[in-house]
Write an enzyme that holds these catalytic residues in place. Sequence first.
Site, short mmCIF file in Angstrom:
data_model
loop_
_atom_site.label_atom_id
_atom_site.label_comp_id
_atom_site.label_asym_id
_atom_site.label_seq_id
_atom_site.Cartn_x
_atom_site.Cartn_y
_atom_site.Cartn_z
CD GLU A 200 74.03 94.84 57.92
OE1 GLU A 200 73.59 94.09 57.04
OE2 GLU A 200 75.02 95.57 57.75
CD GLU A 331 78.82 94.58 59.77
OE1 GLU A 331 78.70 94.66 58.53
OE2 GLU A 331 78.22 93.73 60.46
O1 AHR Z 1 80.75 92.42 56.77
C1 AHR Z 1 80.01 91.66 55.88
C2 AHR Z 1 78.51 91.78 56.12
O2 AHR Z 1 78.10 93.08 55.87
C3 AHR Z 1 78.03 91.52 57.51
O3 AHR Z 1 77.86 90.18 57.79
C4 AHR Z 1 76.72 92.23 57.54
O4 AHR Z 1 76.37 92.67 58.82
C5 AHR Z 1 76.90 93.35 56.55
O5 AHR Z 1 75.86 93.43 55.65
#
Ligand code: AHR
Length: 530
Positions: A200, A331
């Site tokens: 991110e 994710e």
């Molecule tokens: O999964 C939780 C968080 O969500 C992670 O650390 C981040 O990459 C995302 O914003």
Amino acid sequence: MTSPVTSPATTAAGPADVSAPDPVPAPALTAVVDVDVPGPTISRHVYGHFAEHLGRCIYDGFWVGEDSEIENIGGIRADVVEALRAIAIPNLRWPGGCFADEYHWTDGIGPRRERPRMVNTHWGDVEENNHFGTHEFMALCELLGTEPYISGNVGSGTVKETSDWVEYLTRAGDSPMARLRGENGRQEPWNVTFFGIGNEPWGCGGNLTADQFSTLARQHATYARDHGKDRLYRVAAGGNEADYAWTEVLMKQLASGLGDPAPRDLYQAISFHYYTMSGSWMDKGSATEFTDREYWATMARAHRVGELIAGHAAVMDAYDPTKKVGLALDEWGTWWNVEPGTNPGFLHQQNTLRDALVAAVHFEAFHSHADRLRLANIAQTVNVLQSMVLTDGHRLVLTPTYHAFAMDVGHHDAAHLPVRPVGDVAQREADGRVVPTVTATASTKAGAVTVTAANLDPDAGATVELRLRGHGPLELSQASVLTAGDPREHNTAEEPERVAPVPFEGATWSGSTLRLELPPTSYVSLRLVG
Ligand code: AHR
């Protein structure tokens, strides 16, 4: 599912015949599955997982330490390992997430009591003692029989840190990092499959623009070298949700300066992230107490994942028509308000049948895009967000999502069999979108066919008819269903089996048509053998 093979029926309805028996309701889905026309392989790695130094995921989840009264293998919880081995998790992403971009790997090697401490500023502002580091993570992967996906630090780390970490992990023989690894008790290098270049970067990973990050991504990817036989699959951190422009910037960086039309092998995949919630980022909704409207909003948003994968894939197709570069959704999952009374920075949430159905919707989208999607990681494995298991002292609870993953193991590395609807698919409107209320997906591997289907409707059963073509006689060798009277049902330490798969009795054959009677809010998995 792919688009209908015929257009929707257009027969005009005549006047009702009051003497006629009640009409048999039309199936929610009728579809053709050509078993002899396999599509692309569904990489097992789309069933990947994610473990971050966040809340109780690592500490108290995976890691209890060697001196714990909880049964452990060198500090790693034995019951968690046993549970996760049963769902054959193919890869595990670590150490973050946002945490990865403030993690300096050398803090997590050497004698534990001498490891420096730090503050986990992203997650709860708690002290991190670095007791779970590189050796502990690689030992966990070995116990799980899973492939490591290590996320490098681009946000606050240096190119040298990236280069040294990869050398430490994967280089055999005599080199500065290989010697250091040996001094820390491990002579042989490990095999590392996946290496993340940042996380991110548009947000917690440095607040960079796509142009700024793409330069760093090229640099870090260059020095994340392949040592010996190890061939890293480098994943450049991509945009959020529908940020297709970010994907395009990263794809452009792969264009060869020498005029070669094939993309350069700097990074082998580009990621994006997408989370499902029923509310907004400020108020995401409760994990267990939700209205029907929130239930359907959740399903509508889960369905959006297929659109997002298609959007990123379309951009990639323009630069890489032979699909050399992979897309990674590293994710995904539900993100609810934390359980009342828990640390807001620990992201601890319950997990209901609704979560399992969200997973089912994602799996179907993953299969439909198997030609480009090579990797996906649900967030997160233990005690955080949409987890597989919840721990409570000595006790361990398997979540409904765990069972959905277990029911999909037959799809791992199987060839996708497109499910082509004939006519209309049951649907409804929710959250400003048209939402199919059933999903079905199929695959074939080693002569067996796996079919999974979900009925998202909490108020009505649904019939799915699959006309299986192009195969010899098939018989049902295994069928299970995950359901409960209410999508809010979940498992607790007191009642760990409220939502668990049971044998499915609702499958019948009519010639080569397989008819499935799905209960309300259910997920079904079938294995057919010749
Ligand atoms: O999964 C939780 C968080 O969500 C992670 O650390 C981040 O990459 C995302 O914003």
